[in-house]
Motif scaffolding. Sequence first.
Motif, mmCIF file in Angstrom:
data_model
loop_
_atom_site.group_PDB
_atom_site.id
_atom_site.type_symbol
_atom_site.label_atom_id
_atom_site.label_comp_id
_atom_site.label_asym_id
_atom_site.label_seq_id
_atom_site.Cartn_x
_atom_site.Cartn_y
_atom_site.Cartn_z
ATOM 1 N N VAL A 81 0.803 -1.219 0.000
ATOM 2 C CA VAL A 81 0.000 0.000 0.000
ATOM 3 C C VAL A 81 0.843 1.280 0.000
ATOM 4 O O VAL A 81 0.549 2.211 -0.764
ATOM 5 N N PRO A 82 1.896 1.412 0.830
ATOM 6 C CA PRO A 82 2.659 2.675 0.810
ATOM 7 C C PRO A 82 3.230 3.011 -0.563
ATOM 8 O O PRO A 82 3.150 4.170 -1.009
ATOM 9 N N ILE A 83 3.819 2.019 -1.253
ATOM 10 C CA ILE A 83 4.383 2.274 -2.580
ATOM 11 C C ILE A 83 3.276 2.589 -3.579
ATOM 12 O O ILE A 83 3.413 3.496 -4.424
ATOM 13 N N LEU A 84 2.164 1.862 -3.507
ATOM 14 C CA LEU A 84 1.052 2.120 -4.421
ATOM 15 C C LEU A 84 0.523 3.548 -4.256
ATOM 16 O O LEU A 84 0.228 4.222 -5.252
ATOM 17 N N LYS A 85 0.413 3.997 -3.036
ATOM 18 C CA LYS A 85 -0.073 5.361 -2.806
ATOM 19 C C LYS A 85 0.896 6.394 -3.389
ATOM 20 O O LYS A 85 0.467 7.418 -3.929
ATOM 21 N N GLU A 86 2.200 6.125 -3.298
ATOM 22 C CA GLU A 86 3.184 7.030 -3.898
ATOM 23 C C GLU A 86 3.001 7.103 -5.408
ATOM 24 O O GLU A 86 3.018 8.181 -6.007
ATOM 25 N N ILE A 87 2.829 5.949 -6.034
ATOM 26 C CA ILE A 87 2.674 5.913 -7.485
ATOM 27 C C ILE A 87 1.375 6.583 -7.908
ATOM 28 O O ILE A 87 1.348 7.417 -8.822
ATOM 29 N N GLY A 182 -1.562 6.308 -20.897
ATOM 30 C CA GLY A 182 -2.165 5.736 -19.692
ATOM 31 C C GLY A 182 -1.150 4.968 -18.868
ATOM 32 O O GLY A 182 -0.065 4.615 -19.335
ATOM 33 N N HIS A 183 -1.523 4.680 -17.648
ATOM 34 C CA HIS A 183 -0.619 4.060 -16.688
ATOM 35 C C HIS A 183 -1.061 2.630 -16.359
ATOM 36 O O HIS A 183 -2.261 2.342 -16.237
ATOM 37 N N LEU A 184 -0.071 1.764 -16.202
ATOM 38 C CA LEU A 184 -0.297 0.387 -15.768
ATOM 39 C C LEU A 184 0.555 0.126 -14.534
ATOM 40 O O LEU A 184 1.773 0.333 -14.563
ATOM 41 N N VAL A 185 -0.084 -0.312 -13.463
ATOM 42 C CA VAL A 185 0.622 -0.660 -12.229
ATOM 43 C C VAL A 185 0.365 -2.137 -11.950
ATOM 44 O O VAL A 185 -0.789 -2.561 -11.873
ATOM 45 N N LEU A 231 4.901 -0.309 -23.810
ATOM 46 C CA LEU A 231 4.830 0.171 -22.431
ATOM 47 C C LEU A 231 6.242 0.467 -21.924
ATOM 48 O O LEU A 231 7.146 -0.351 -22.067
ATOM 49 N N THR A 232 6.405 1.624 -21.343
ATOM 50 C CA THR A 232 7.692 2.061 -20.814
ATOM 51 C C THR A 232 7.719 1.896 -19.295
ATOM 52 O O THR A 232 6.740 2.199 -18.617
ATOM 53 N N VAL A 233 8.840 1.419 -18.771
ATOM 54 C CA VAL A 233 8.974 1.256 -17.322
ATOM 55 C C VAL A 233 9.211 2.611 -16.671
ATOM 56 O O VAL A 233 10.138 3.338 -17.037
ATOM 57 N N ARG A 234 8.376 2.943 -15.706
ATOM 58 C CA ARG A 234 8.543 4.170 -14.927
ATOM 59 C C ARG A 234 9.177 3.902 -13.565
ATOM 60 O O ARG A 234 9.871 4.742 -13.021
ATOM 61 N N ARG A 235 8.893 2.708 -13.003
ATOM 62 C CA ARG A 235 9.386 2.415 -11.652
ATOM 63 C C ARG A 235 9.287 0.912 -11.404
ATOM 64 O O ARG A 235 8.397 0.236 -11.923
ATOM 65 N N CYS A 236 10.211 0.406 -10.609
ATOM 66 C CA CYS A 236 10.164 -0.991 -10.183
ATOM 67 C C CYS A 236 10.652 -1.067 -8.749
ATOM 68 O O CYS A 236 11.733 -0.566 -8.424
ATOM 69 N N GLU A 237 9.851 -1.680 -7.887
ATOM 70 C CA GLU A 237 10.197 -1.833 -6.475
ATOM 71 C C GLU A 237 10.104 -3.307 -6.093
ATOM 72 O O GLU A 237 9.118 -3.981 -6.430
ATOM 73 N N TRP A 280 5.535 -2.939 -10.341
ATOM 74 C CA TRP A 280 5.945 -2.301 -11.584
ATOM 75 C C TRP A 280 5.013 -1.129 -11.898
ATOM 76 O O TRP A 280 3.798 -1.228 -11.712
ATOM 77 N N HIS A 281 5.585 -0.047 -12.398
ATOM 78 C CA HIS A 281 4.798 1.060 -12.928
ATOM 79 C C HIS A 281 5.213 1.271 -14.384
ATOM 80 O O HIS A 281 6.368 1.577 -14.673
#
Length: 290
Positions: A81-87, A182-185, A231-237, A280-281
């Motif tokens: 949840v914390p990372i999802l809220k940041e994204i 658009g965004h994909l998480v 799709l381009t990678v914006r973030r990976c945790e 992944w974002h």
Amino acid sequence: MIHEHPLAYVLGLQGIALLQGFIGEHDRDFIEARLAEIRELLDNEQLTQAVEVTPVSTVDGYRTWSATYDSPSNPVFEMDVPILKEILADVPAGMALDAACGTGRYAELLAGQGHRVIGVDSSPDMLERARKRLPDSEFREGTLHHLPVDEVDLILCGLALTHNPDLGPIFAEFARVLRPGGHLVVVDMHPDAILRGSIPTVRGPKGEPCRVVTYRHSMGDYLRASLSNGLTVRRCEELRSASMLEKTDSPGPWDVWPWSLAALAPEAAYAATGPQMVIWHFQADILHTM
């Protein structure tokens, strides 16, 4: 059938820990303690009884699991949840799809961020609970390969891709549904966690041991599937739990494997533990068309 042998599992954890020691990540005392522990484990008669486990589909598995899926005892639901809220804080509110929505946990998060939410899942039992959870949102029965939606600004897909053997067609469907830009998480179990047995455990209609069919995808599999579909990678945790298990002497009932098995050798298990989840974002190319 899956042949789950308790001794094989704990020896596997010891093996990972010892390999780490071989490359200098642990000292001599640690290595000698692992070898002594292995000798004790080999003499433990409680670890000789294997269990034959049946893989079951997500529909059948989640039919049983839906009743307890949102239990507070599920630690996975506290990690992401914390990372999802940041994204999501950087994604403008719009039309959002909760793909493989389950009981609506992520749909609730999306609605709280101001999105209009459509949830899709293949499990009628999960959808029933999601509708009760969010009566003002729309939920439809469907699969990740054939999403019953047209265009959305955001897709959030949680803990579902590991149940599919091939990521390519699913990412192609995500790309079809996403508007340009658009965004994909994606939230998924990390491949290292799958290797350590983090696979949903359920009981069949006659009480037989079952696990929801699960596949271990490499990080490269996600990259290849996303990049080939614009799709381009914006973030990976990669999220890891840092908690140490309390040592036990019993393997416990099958329903709590592999966690109770890991507690037989907590120091080795802690050393062998890698990331539990991956987030992944991605973002769709502005000019990408399907």
